[in-house]
Design a protein around this motif. Structure first.
Motif, PDB file in Angstrom:
ATOM      1  N   MET A  37       0.892  -1.299  -0.242  1.00 24.17           N
ATOM      2  CA  MET A  37      -0.501   0.139  -0.070  1.00 24.17           C
ATOM      3  C   MET A  37       0.904   1.444  -0.113  1.00 24.17           C
ATOM      4  SD  MET A  37      -2.658   1.282  -0.129  1.00 24.17           S
ATOM      5  CE  MET A  37      -4.025   0.666   1.213  1.00 24.17           C
ATOM      6  N   ASP A  38       1.929   1.105   0.640  1.00 20.23           N
ATOM      7  CA  ASP A  38       3.021   2.242   0.624  1.00 20.23           C
ATOM      8  C   ASP A  38       3.632   2.559   0.173  1.00 20.23           C
ATOM      9  OD1 ASP A  38       1.689   2.653   3.590  1.00 20.23           O
ATOM     10  OD2 ASP A  38       4.032   2.117   4.681  1.00 20.23           O
ATOM     11  N   VAL A  39       3.907   1.434  -1.424  1.00 23.79           N
ATOM     12  CA  VAL A  39       4.640   1.953  -2.495  1.00 23.79           C
ATOM     13  C   VAL A  39       4.195   2.593  -3.254  1.00 23.79           C
ATOM     14  CG1 VAL A  39       5.948   0.556  -4.030  1.00 23.79           C
ATOM     15  CG2 VAL A  39       6.568   0.128  -1.675  1.00 23.79           C
ATOM     16  N   ILE A  40       2.981   1.632  -3.217  1.00 18.23           N
ATOM     17  CA  ILE A  40       2.035   2.588  -4.588  1.00 18.23           C
ATOM     18  C   ILE A  40       1.753   3.942  -4.546  1.00 18.23           C
ATOM     19  CG2 ILE A  40      -0.440   1.001  -3.544  1.00 18.23           C
ATOM     20  CD1 ILE A  40       0.718   0.782  -7.505  1.00 18.23           C
ATOM     21  N   ALA A  41       1.298   3.996  -3.479  1.00 18.34           N
ATOM     22  CA  ALA A  41       0.665   4.980  -2.757  1.00 18.34           C
ATOM     23  C   ALA A  41       1.333   6.218  -3.569  1.00 18.34           C
ATOM     24  CB  ALA A  41      -0.080   5.270  -1.232  1.00 18.34           C
ATOM     25  N   GLY A  42       3.054   5.792  -3.121  1.00 21.24           N
ATOM     26  CA  GLY A  42       3.820   6.828  -3.584  1.00 21.24           C
ATOM     27  C   GLY A  42       4.169   6.618  -5.218  1.00 21.24           C
ATOM     28  N   THR A  43       4.782   5.692  -5.733  1.00 20.26           N
ATOM     29  CA  THR A  43       5.146   5.757  -6.563  1.00 20.26           C
ATOM     30  C   THR A  43       3.967   5.795  -7.897  1.00 20.26           C
ATOM     31  OG1 THR A  43       4.374   3.479  -6.891  1.00 20.26           O
ATOM     32  CG2 THR A  43       6.365   3.839  -5.967  1.00 20.26           C
ATOM     33  N   ALA A  44       3.385   5.639  -7.954  1.00 19.08           N
ATOM     34  CA  ALA A  44       1.944   5.287  -8.434  1.00 19.08           C
ATOM     35  C   ALA A  44       0.859   7.056  -8.473  1.00 19.08           C
ATOM     36  CB  ALA A  44       0.648   4.483  -8.282  1.00 19.08           C
ATOM     37  N   PHE A  45       0.334   7.485  -6.724  1.00 14.31           N
ATOM     38  CA  PHE A  45       0.163   8.810  -7.068  1.00 14.31           C
ATOM     39  C   PHE A  45       0.724   9.792  -6.124  1.00 14.31           C
ATOM     40  CE2 PHE A  45      -2.583   4.658  -7.158  1.00 14.31           C
ATOM     41  CZ  PHE A  45      -4.230   5.191  -7.844  1.00 14.31           C
ATOM     42  N   GLY A  46       1.776   9.788  -6.505  1.00 16.97           N
ATOM     43  CA  GLY A  46       3.047  10.784  -5.128  1.00 16.97           C
ATOM     44  C   GLY A  46       2.284  11.253  -3.629  1.00 16.97           C
ATOM     45  N   ILE A  47       1.409  10.217  -3.398  1.00 16.40           N
ATOM     46  CA  ILE A  47       1.279  10.794  -2.013  1.00 16.40           C
ATOM     47  C   ILE A  47       1.847   9.570  -0.928  1.00 16.40           C
ATOM     48  CG2 ILE A  47      -0.906   9.907   0.064  1.00 16.40           C
ATOM     49  CD1 ILE A  47      -2.565   9.497  -2.097  1.00 16.40           C
ATOM     50  N   GLU A  48       2.745  10.160   0.432  1.00 15.69           N
ATOM     51  CA  GLU A  48       3.306  10.432   1.175  1.00 15.69           C
ATOM     52  C   GLU A  48       2.724   9.239   2.071  1.00 15.69           C
ATOM     53  OE1 GLU A  48       7.625  10.774   2.180  1.00 15.69           O
ATOM     54  OE2 GLU A  48       7.970  11.840   0.366  1.00 15.69           O
ATOM     55  N   VAL A  49       2.430   7.713   1.967  1.00 15.23           N
ATOM     56  CA  VAL A  49       1.818   7.533   4.045  1.00 15.23           C
ATOM     57  C   VAL A  49       2.668   6.334   4.637  1.00 15.23           C
ATOM     58  CG1 VAL A  49      -0.740   7.773   2.527  1.00 15.23           C
ATOM     59  CG2 VAL A  49       0.604   5.728   2.464  1.00 15.23           C
ATOM     60  N   ASN A  50       2.177   6.382   5.578  1.00 16.30           N
ATOM     61  CA  ASN A  50       2.665   4.751   6.637  1.00 16.30           C
ATOM     62  C   ASN A  50       1.951   3.930   6.872  1.00 16.30           C
ATOM     63  OD1 ASN A  50       4.338   2.982   7.683  1.00 16.30           O
ATOM     64  ND2 ASN A  50       5.009   4.946   8.602  1.00 16.30           N
ATOM     65  N   SER A  51       0.821   3.163   5.369  1.00 20.73           N
ATOM     66  CA  SER A  51      -0.107   2.448   6.664  1.00 20.73           C
ATOM     67  C   SER A  51      -0.038   1.532   7.292  1.00 20.73           C
ATOM     68  CB  SER A  51      -0.909   2.144   5.261  1.00 20.73           C
ATOM     69  OG  SER A  51       0.217   0.800   4.518  1.00 20.73           O
ATOM     70  N   GLN A  52       1.451   0.436   7.124  1.00 17.16           N
ATOM     71  CA  GLN A  52       2.212   0.330   8.108  1.00 17.16           C
ATOM     72  C   GLN A  52       1.704   0.257   9.660  1.00 17.16           C
ATOM     73  OE1 GLN A  52       5.618  -1.955   6.323  1.00 17.16           O
ATOM     74  NE2 GLN A  52       5.548  -0.243   5.060  1.00 17.16           N
ATOM     75  N   LYS A  53       2.168   1.796  10.000  1.00 17.25           N
ATOM     76  CA  LYS A  53       1.916   2.062  11.021  1.00 17.25           C
ATOM     77  C   LYS A  53       0.681   3.525  11.380  1.00 17.25           C
ATOM     78  CE  LYS A  53       5.767   1.031  13.511  1.00 17.25           C
ATOM     79  NZ  LYS A  53       5.399  -0.381  14.595  1.00 17.25           N
ATOM     80  N   ASP A  54      -0.034   3.657  10.368  1.00 21.43           N
ATOM     81  CA  ASP A  54      -1.353   4.869  10.542  1.00 21.43           C
ATOM     82  C   ASP A  54      -2.206   4.231   9.388  1.00 21.43           C
ATOM     83  OD1 ASP A  54      -2.892   6.667  10.741  1.00 21.43           O
ATOM     84  OD2 ASP A  54      -2.243   8.467   9.945  1.00 21.43           O
ATOM     85  N   LEU A  55      -3.315   4.018   9.731  1.00 23.36           N
ATOM     86  CA  LEU A  55      -4.549   2.379   9.411  1.00 23.36           C
ATOM     87  C   LEU A  55      -5.063   4.432   9.050  1.00 23.36           C
ATOM     88  CD1 LEU A  55      -4.754  -0.771  10.701  1.00 23.36           C
ATOM     89  CD2 LEU A  55      -3.780   0.011   8.504  1.00 23.36           C
TER      90      LEU A  55
END
Length: 360
Positions: A37-55
């Motif tokens: 989720m984190d990888v696709i959010a950053g590489t495809a949509f340009g959004i830096e998220v940390n779904s591994q910690k912040d749901l």
């Protein structure tokens, strides 16, 4: 992209280490799902998220709702639409009036919101990601550009959705099944670790570095062959063709049961056995391995998925070892009726720290 994936790999490894040190089983789909989720959010949509910690991040919540819709009762209608394309108008009405997939609608709005924010930012703040490439094609509609490089608003949203599913769900599922296979086959896991040591040493895994890991690549392919995340793919026949006495007319819709093809003993002897060496040493008919499809419509995210899987496994296997336990199933069932390969229960794997494993 490589630098961003490294950050996500480091967080993934920390999360797994914390679970191991607490003595708990690893819900492999959950931890690998947060990573992809984190990888696709950053590489495809340009959004830096940390779904591994912040749901609670809005993008993560909206994406979770959309993915939940994929596994609901209307999944049977998706399969029906692929088998009988002429029923598509009726199925669209049925879905719109009866099922109301709210998660899908919310995620579409989330992508639309990102699109509008990009437009407000203007050309000076364009991000080099997949979504921006789509938006550039949408903008071409008013610039007199060749129609081959033009996308409608609906097509932009559709491509963004399919890229998200391909980049998140399928990669997370493959990593989940791979952890399961490595737990069942410790000798395979040991071979991967040895290859990492021989080819990379203690180096940070880069695109060039992981391309040397031929045995790891074979293990990923064998995992996909046995537990491919997608059960079938649909195509349209561009010309009339006869295959083994069956004639497919030009323009006919064809549903290819890729899960069945990759378990066919004609192409893969002893198909129910996990044998990575068949890819490492053997000569595989390229059309028989359909994990990413084949031909001009080969999965657009294939190279990204392969890079994600290899880099994450290098990071994780350097630190922990997946362990076989008495209660782990040798075979598990797949939920019927879905185009996605979803196990009927959570796959929870035991692991130990690699330094402990070496001395134990």
């Amino acid at each position: 992209m490589e630098h961003y994936i490294q950050r996500c790999c480091i967080q993934l490894t920390k999360n797994i280490e914390e679970i191991v040190q607490r003595g708990e089983r690893i819900d492999v789909k959950r931890v690998f799902g947060g990573y992809t989720m984190d990888v696709i959010a950053g590489t495809a949509f340009g959004i830096e998220v940390n779904s591994q910690k912040d749901l609670d991040h809005p993008f993560v919540r909206d994406a979770a709702g959309f993915l939940s819709d994929i596994g609901t009762q209307d999944k049977y209608l998706v399969v029906l639409a692929k088998c009988f394309p002429f029923l598509l108008p009726f199925i669209k009405v049925l879905v719109k009036n009866l099922f109301q997939p709210n998660g899908f609608k919310t995620f579409v709005k989330s992508i639309q919101r990102i699109k509008e924010e990009r437009k407000l930012d203007g050309n000076g703040n364009r991000k080099p990601d997949f979504l921006q490439s789509l938006l550039s094609c949408e903008e071409n509609q008013t610039s007199g550009t060749d129609q081959m490089n033009v996308l409608s608003k609906v097509e932009v949203i559709a491509q963004a959705l399919i890229f998200f599913v391909a980049g998140y769900e399928t990669t997370a599922s493959t990593l989940q099944y791979m952890a399961y296979c490595l737990a069942l086959h410790p000798e395979v896991q040991d071979k991967i670790v040895c290859e990492i040591k021989e080819q990379l040493g203690d180096e940070i895994p880069t695109y060039e570095g992981v391309s040397k890991l031929k045995y790891l690549d074979s293990v990923i392919q064998e995992t996909q062959r046995m537990y491919n995340p997608v059960n079938a793919v649909n195509r349209v026949a561009s010309e009339e063709v006869t295959i083994k006495g069956i004639t497919i007319p030009k323009g006919a819709g064809v549903l290819v049961p890729i899960a069945n093809v990759m378990r066919d003993p004609e192409y893969f002897p002893e198909p129910d056995k996990f044998i990575p060496e068949r890819f490492y040493e053997g000569s595989i008919n390229p059309i028989s391995f359909l994990a990413f499809g084949f031909g001009p419509r080969l999965c657009i995210g294939m190279r990204l998925a392969q890079l994600e899987m290899k880099m994450s496994m290098v990071h994780v296997l350097r630190r922990v070892k997946f362990v076989k336990t008495d209660d782990i199933q040798d075979v598990f069932k797949i939920k019927p009726g879905s185009i996605l390969s979803i196990p009927d229960r959570v796959i929870a794997i035991k692991a130990v720290m690699r330094d402990v494993a070496a001395t134990g």
